[in-house]
Enzyme design. Structure first.
Site, PDB file in Angstrom:
ATOM      1  N   TYR A 155       1.070  -1.033  -0.026  1.00  0.00           N
ATOM      2  CA  TYR A 155      -0.497   0.419   0.014  1.00  0.00           C
ATOM      3  C   TYR A 155       1.567   1.577  -0.043  1.00  0.00           C
ATOM      4  O   TYR A 155       1.209   1.768   1.021  1.00  0.00           O
ATOM      5  CB  TYR A 155      -1.002   0.202   1.025  1.00  0.00           C
ATOM      6  CG  TYR A 155      -1.713  -0.770   0.916  1.00  0.00           C
ATOM      7  CD1 TYR A 155      -2.366  -1.971   0.470  1.00  0.00           C
ATOM      8  CD2 TYR A 155      -2.560  -1.342   2.819  1.00  0.00           C
ATOM      9  CE1 TYR A 155      -3.209  -2.724   0.272  1.00  0.00           C
ATOM     10  CE2 TYR A 155      -3.507  -2.229   1.925  1.00  0.00           C
ATOM     11  CZ  TYR A 155      -4.009  -2.905   1.437  1.00  0.00           C
ATOM     12  OH  TYR A 155      -4.714  -3.484   1.172  1.00  0.00           O
ATOM     13  N   GLY A 207     -18.190  -1.836  -3.646  1.00  0.00           N
ATOM     14  CA  GLY A 207     -18.694  -3.657  -4.298  1.00  0.00           C
ATOM     15  C   GLY A 207     -17.808  -3.310  -5.757  1.00  0.00           C
ATOM     16  O   GLY A 207     -16.529  -3.634  -4.936  1.00  0.00           O
ATOM     17  N   PHE A 214     -13.544  -4.462   0.532  1.00  0.00           N
ATOM     18  CA  PHE A 214     -15.114  -4.049  -0.743  1.00  0.00           C
ATOM     19  C   PHE A 214     -16.811  -4.089  -0.403  1.00  0.00           C
ATOM     20  O   PHE A 214     -16.899  -3.799  -1.318  1.00  0.00           O
ATOM     21  CB  PHE A 214     -14.795  -4.803  -2.315  1.00  0.00           C
ATOM     22  CG  PHE A 214     -13.315  -4.865  -2.510  1.00  0.00           C
ATOM     23  CD1 PHE A 214     -12.670  -3.524  -2.924  1.00  0.00           C
ATOM     24  CD2 PHE A 214     -12.977  -5.637  -3.746  1.00  0.00           C
ATOM     25  CE1 PHE A 214     -11.844  -3.629  -3.056  1.00  0.00           C
ATOM     26  CE2 PHE A 214     -11.959  -6.318  -4.117  1.00  0.00           C
ATOM     27  CZ  PHE A 214     -10.649  -3.796  -3.904  1.00  0.00           C
TER      28      PHE A 214
END
Length: 305
Positions: free
Chosen positions: A69, A222, A218
């Protein structure tokens, strides 16, 4: 009845091995930029540090991160180190290995022998002598393959004292079985949210039966995945949000938390206002009718890779 109740009473806690965490945690992926992995505008460094500190003030004691990240100017692990070290005694930091990115940002996937280097990279960036939880993040190309050799390598690092607990990410039920035969697993981190497939729902249920934490990612985004929430939510989600004077993101988080006491949410943001909203989702109580409507809504299924 007021739909907003005490967050702790509503969400509760769960055990990750010998550690107890609140069920709403924090995902670090969006600390480095408006879109992860150099595809958005960089976050202000002090703002990201402030978001981390505010998250802990609001009760977060479970942070999900990874050495990959990072953007050209920011590293999530190093921001966590700067913001929170020396770390609170109750803080659990979960990271993940197998994927990696080189200095240019290009992706690569570790061999079993290279996992130690990835673990040590996380240790160095976070400034720790051990990692609380490490998830083996399975690549899309291995969704139907064996993970045994990689997971056994992580188990050796746990035995060496570099890792406290092990988890798996982006796995099938069969891969979870394979991992459990090698070493104890404390959590499964898979994509999951409104519109999840029957296969995903079955794995969530199995984790509950085994006493394992299920940590969906998510849950808000989504089908938008790393890019953020999809542009359009179904009318069902919007209607429930309006009924509670809540955002659709809060409804999606609340629905996720209602899936079982073993489900841990890790919503991520670099925005202070969004952090407050995400934490408030733990106080949103959905009725049985609303849960049924949301579960049956015609939303796009969550991705499996």
């Amino acid at each position: 009845m007021d739909p907003w109740t005490n967050a702790t009473a509503t969400t509760g806690t769960w055990r990750l091995g010998d550690r107890t965490v609140d069920r709403i945690g924090f995902g670090a992926m969006r600390l480095t930029g408006t879109t992860p992995f150099d595809r958005g505008a960089p976050r202000d460094r002090e703002q990201s540090i402030g978001v981390l500190r505010r998250a802990v003030e609001l009760g977060v004691n479970h942070i999900d991160t990874a050495a990959f990240y990072f953007s050209a100017t920011r590293s999530a692990n190093e921001l966590i180190n700067r913001a929170l070290a020396p770390y609170p005694d109750d803080l659990v930091i979960t990271t993940k290995v197998w994927p990696g990115r080189d200095a240019s940002g290009a992706w690569w996937w570790a061999t079993p022998a290279q996992l130690r280097g990835q673990v040590e990279e996380n240790l160095r960036q976070l400034g720790r002598d051990h990692l609380d939880v490490v998830n083996l993040r399975v690549p899309p190309s291995r969704r139907n393959g064996s993970i045994g050799e990689h997971f056994a390598a992580l188990a050796e690092l746990r035995d060496a004292g570099l890792i406290r607990h092990l988890g798996v990410s982006n796995v099938t039920s069969g891969q979870l079985t394979e991992a459990l035969a090698i070493a104890p697993v404390v959590c499964v981190q898979n994509p999951y949210g409104i519109g999840a497939s029957s296969e995903d729902r079955a794995l969530l249920q199995r984790c509950g039966e085994l006493g394992l934490a299920f940590v969906p990612f998510f849950a808000i985004a989504g089908s938008g995945r790393e890019s953020g929430p999809a542009a359009r939510d179904t009318e069902t989600v919007q209607a429930v949000a309006r009924a509670h004077d809540a955002s659709v993101a809060q409804v999606r988080l609340a629905w996720t938390l209602h899936q079982g006491p073993h489900v841990l949410a890790i919503p991520g943001t670099g925005d202070p206002e969004h952090l407050e909203q995400n934490m408030a989702a733990g106080r949103l109580r959905l009725s049985e009718g609303e849960m049924a409507r949301l579960t049956g809504t015609d939303a796009p299924e969550q991705p499996t890779s």
